[in-house]
Design a protein around this motif. Structure first.
Motif, PDB file in Angstrom:
ATOM      1  N   ALA A  18       0.834  -1.199   0.000  1.00 37.55           N
ATOM      2  CA  ALA A  18       0.000   0.000   0.000  1.00 37.55           C
ATOM      3  C   ALA A  18       0.871   1.252   0.000  1.00 37.55           C
ATOM      4  O   ALA A  18       0.556   2.234  -0.652  1.00 37.55           O
ATOM      5  N   ALA A  46       2.082   1.776  -3.382  1.00 39.55           N
ATOM      6  CA  ALA A  46       0.948   2.221  -4.194  1.00 39.55           C
ATOM      7  C   ALA A  46       0.612   3.676  -3.906  1.00 39.55           C
ATOM      8  O   ALA A  46       0.235   4.428  -4.805  1.00 39.55           O
ATOM      9  N   LEU A  47       0.805   4.073  -2.652  1.00 36.52           N
ATOM     10  CA  LEU A  47       0.532   5.456  -2.261  1.00 36.52           C
ATOM     11  C   LEU A  47       1.402   6.415  -3.065  1.00 36.52           C
ATOM     12  O   LEU A  47       0.940   7.462  -3.529  1.00 36.52           O
ATOM     13  N   VAL A  82      -0.083   6.713  -6.436  1.00 34.19           N
ATOM     14  CA  VAL A  82      -1.319   7.488  -6.433  1.00 34.19           C
ATOM     15  C   VAL A  82      -1.017   8.979  -6.359  1.00 34.19           C
ATOM     16  O   VAL A  82      -1.618   9.784  -7.079  1.00 34.19           O
ATOM     17  N   ALA A 103       2.606  -3.490  -6.306  1.00 30.94           N
ATOM     18  CA  ALA A 103       1.769  -2.334  -6.004  1.00 30.94           C
ATOM     19  C   ALA A 103       0.766  -2.094  -7.124  1.00 30.94           C
ATOM     20  O   ALA A 103      -0.252  -1.462  -6.915  1.00 30.94           O
ATOM     21  N   LEU A 153      -3.163  -1.041  -6.940  1.00 32.35           N
ATOM     22  CA  LEU A 153      -3.749   0.146  -7.552  1.00 32.35           C
ATOM     23  C   LEU A 153      -5.037  -0.195  -8.289  1.00 32.35           C
ATOM     24  O   LEU A 153      -6.000   0.559  -8.257  1.00 32.35           O
ATOM     25  N   ALA A 196      -5.809   2.895  -2.033  1.00 30.88           N
ATOM     26  CA  ALA A 196      -4.490   2.268  -2.032  1.00 30.88           C
ATOM     27  C   ALA A 196      -4.295   1.443  -0.774  1.00 30.88           C
ATOM     28  O   ALA A 196      -3.776   0.327  -0.813  1.00 30.88           O
TER      29      ALA A 196
END
Lengths: 358, 318
Positions: free
Chosen positions: B37, B40-41, B44, B248, B252, B263
């Motif tokens: 996460a 993924a953050l 994002v 990741a 997403l 995320a």
């Protein structure tokens, strides 16, 4: 001055729609083929043929395959390495079960297995596109790569987990395995690559190619014009995987002589993707140019500094290669997002009007 | 019949008879998912503010962690090294904006995506050249991160919680909270959201795109640094992390490209799903399923909900 269409009259539709409408282009192509078929095998040493030309051709074929999918149909795929693997393993299994059938037939036939697998993993492409599709193809990449290591049947339960290429002959001349000469293998690779490039060129210039490009440019509009999206996209996946599969089979059978699953890892997919980005999306010539740049550049980097008397560590060269490839990708995207093929076209255009500015 | 039994019954029997193992697996999945996460953050953040799908986030994680370790190895105190690393990440953000993004303004998304591939390769080569390719140990003690584990007695067995994982969870929650406040309350945060909505409209009200891009890439760099420290503390810091960082991407897909809570939730689902799948169903197919399990979940998910859990509905017009 020399490169100009003046005086070349086209008197039939056929001549007008030719892939190479100019005489100079046709002559140039023949010269290239002559060099590839006669000059290089006669004059080149083993290193040039086996470590430069053969892999260059194989990578070009894989790049053409990915270009049909990404460049012509606009579907981004990160799974080409795995589809190459499918071709290689399929060829290995086929020649294990039917050793009497000629290996060249199996190399080409293994493309059909790859095409089937590619079409299956292409199924989501109807609903998703762009980055999302890229991630979906990553699923194919990782799943297939995992299968290559975990499904022992694929590598005949070898202890090493690798596939080894048996010796096969054509008209009594060994063409695979350790006894085959570099020249023989090179000529076979060359013939397959030239033949498949010709087929690809006909596909993209014909109805199918136009359908693909319509889908690439705007799929909704293409659908409204009566192009059925699912068969078109699946066909693109299948043909692309077919090319990648044959490239993979040739890679193992005519170049490496044996391989493990790591050869078909995600990095292989990226390498091929870089080739078509740098070479030019939606161009067959671009696939060759990109493969030449991405594959040959590291070799040049490895051999030029020692020649100049600069001692460079092998690992350092590799790192610098990475940096240069990265920088080149950015450079080409900034200078010419359409790749080397576009630069070539611009150059040709300049040549036609030379010595006048326009 | 036997196979069906093994797929549909046996794993659940296992879960029921050894609940402590189940809790342990869930916990490990959650921790792993949190790290996905975090990566993924970073994706994002950049996607929201510039529409660029930043493939280089994974290598930024490795690069940040390696810089920190490398600086510390030069004899610089840990917290000074941390500050210097932050400075390096800022320099990276600035140069990415200046060298890569600015000349590529107004190009199609796919071109920008490819450009981040270039950044990835450049950073891999540069990182290996400067820091060497071998795995390194994260300087956990110098940064006062806890070591060891708590063994909690529950459900007829022991569940072992690594202290570093708990710390990672806390730090990640703080970071997400700070980022959410930053996005919704501050002036720069609002500017970021404006840019995400429309580049042109944002420009017309006087928001500097260049400044905003440096800021988001820097924020993503900070997230990368935190991720690198946390991940490095769990295992070694090596370039293999870059491939793991690809996980990741399914996160997403699940969460949607533009949603911070997405995320986090996506990361947890993928992490837990992958651990449970590997632990209970993995042996059926020979193990090692965690290399593709997340992607296949994402693939199936995409078929039914292409915009993700929290993503905005995709509407296409001709």
């Amino acid at each position: 001055m020399l490169y100009r269409e003046a005086g070349q009259y086209k008197t039939s539709y056929q001549a007008d729609q030719a892939v190479f409408p100019l005489l100079q282009d046709r002559v140039g192509l023949l010269v290239i083929l002559f060099v590839a078929y006669v000059v290089i095998p006669l004059t080149g040493n083993d290193f040039l043929i086996n470590a430069v030309m053969t892999p260059f051709l194989i990578f070009s074929l894989a790049a053409i395959g990915l270009n049909l999918l990404t460049g012509y149909t606009g579907l981004l795929s990160l799974g080409s390495g795995a589809f190459m693997g499918v071709g290689a393993y399929a060829c290995y299994k086929l020649t294990t079960y039917f050793p009497d059938v000629n290996i060249i037939i199996w190399i080409v036939a293994s493309g059909f297995v790859a095409a089937l697998v590619g079409a299956i993993f292409g199924l989501p492409s109807l609903r998703i596109k762009g980055f999302y599709l890229a991630i979906a193809t990553l699923a194919a990449q990782f799943f297939l790569e995992w299968s290559f290591t975990r499904v022992a049947w694929l590598y005949n339960h070898n202890v090493s987990g690798a596939i080894e290429v048996p010796q096969r002959t054509l008209f009594g001349v060994p063409i695979t395995g350790p006894n085959a000469t570099a020249e023989t293998r090179y000529l076979i690779v060359l013939t397959i690559v030239v033949g498949m490039t010709w087929v690809a060129s006909n596909i993209v210039h014909g109805r199918i190619g136009r359908m693909w490009m319509a889908v690439r440019d705007m799929d909704i509009a293409a659908e409204l014009m009566g192009i059925r999206l699912l068969p078109t996209k699946l066909l693109a996946f299948a043909v692309s995987s077919f090319y990648c599969g044959v490239a993979g089979a040739m890679m193992v059978f005519l170049w490496y002589g044996g391989a493990e699953s790591t050869v078909f890892s995600i990095n292989q997919s990226f390498t091929i993707l870089f080739m078509i980005i740098i070479g030019g999306l939606g161009s067959l010539l671009g696939a060759y140019l990109g493969a030449a740049l991405i594959f040959v550049l590291p070799i040049v980097l490895r051999f030029v500094p020692p020649k100049l008397g600069i001692p460079v560590h092998a690992a350092t060269v590799e790192h610098i290669t990475f940096m240069i490839v990265g920088a080149l990708i950015i450079f080409f995207l900034i200078v010419e997002p359409h790749g080397l093929a576009r630069l070539w076209q611009i150059g040709k255009q300049k040549l036609r009007v030379w010595p006048f500015p326009y | 019949m036997d196979l069906l039994y093994k797929i549909f019954l046996e794993p659940f029997v296992q879960m029921g008879t050894a609940p402590d193992l189940l809790v342990q697996t869930l916990w490990e999945g959650m921790v792993g998912g949190m790290l996905y996460a975090l990566i993924a953050l970073g994706f994002v953040l950049i996607f929201k503010a510039s529409g660029v799908f930043n493939f280089a986030q994974g290598i930024m994680v490795v690069f940040a962690a390696l810089t920190l370790i490398g600086l510390h190895a030069q004899g610089i105190p840990a917290f000074v090294a941390l500050a210097l690393t932050i400075a390096v990440m800022f320099a990276l953000a600035w140069s990415v904006e200046r060298i890569v993004l600015r000349p590529l303004v107004n190009q199609p998304d796919i071109i920008l995506f490819m450009a981040t591939f270039g950044i990835t390769y450049f950073l891999i080569g540069f990182g290996e050249l400067v820091f060497g390719g071998d795995p390194k140990t994260m300087i956990t003690e110098e940064l006062f991160l806890p070591k060891g584990s708590w063994d909690i007695k529950m459900l007829g067995g022991f569940v072992s919680l690594q202290k570093i994982d708990v710390a990672a969870a806390i730090i990640a929650s703080i970071m997400v909270a700070v980022l959410s406040v930053f996005f919704s309350k501050t002036r720069i945060g609002r500017a970021l959201r404006a840019v995400a909505d429309s580049h042109k409209a944002a420009l017309s009200v006087g928001i500097s795109l260049e400044q905003i891009w440096v800021i988001v890439w820097f924020a993503a760099g900070l997230v990368a640094l935190v991720t690198g420290i946390m991940w490095g503390a769990r295992s070694n810091v090596s370039f293999a992390l870059e491939i793991i960082a690809l996980k990741a991407l399914p996160v997403l897909i699940l969460g949607g490209f533009t949603s911070i809570p997405g995320a986090i939730v996506g990361g947890l689902i993928i992490g837990v799903g992958e651990k449970l799948g590997e632990f209970y169903w993995g042996p059926l197919v020979g193990g090692g399923t965690d290399s593709w399990f997340a992607f296949v979940i994402a693939l199936i998910f995409l078929m039914f909900r292409p915009q993700g859990l929290f993503g905005e509905k995709i509407i296409e017009r001709v």
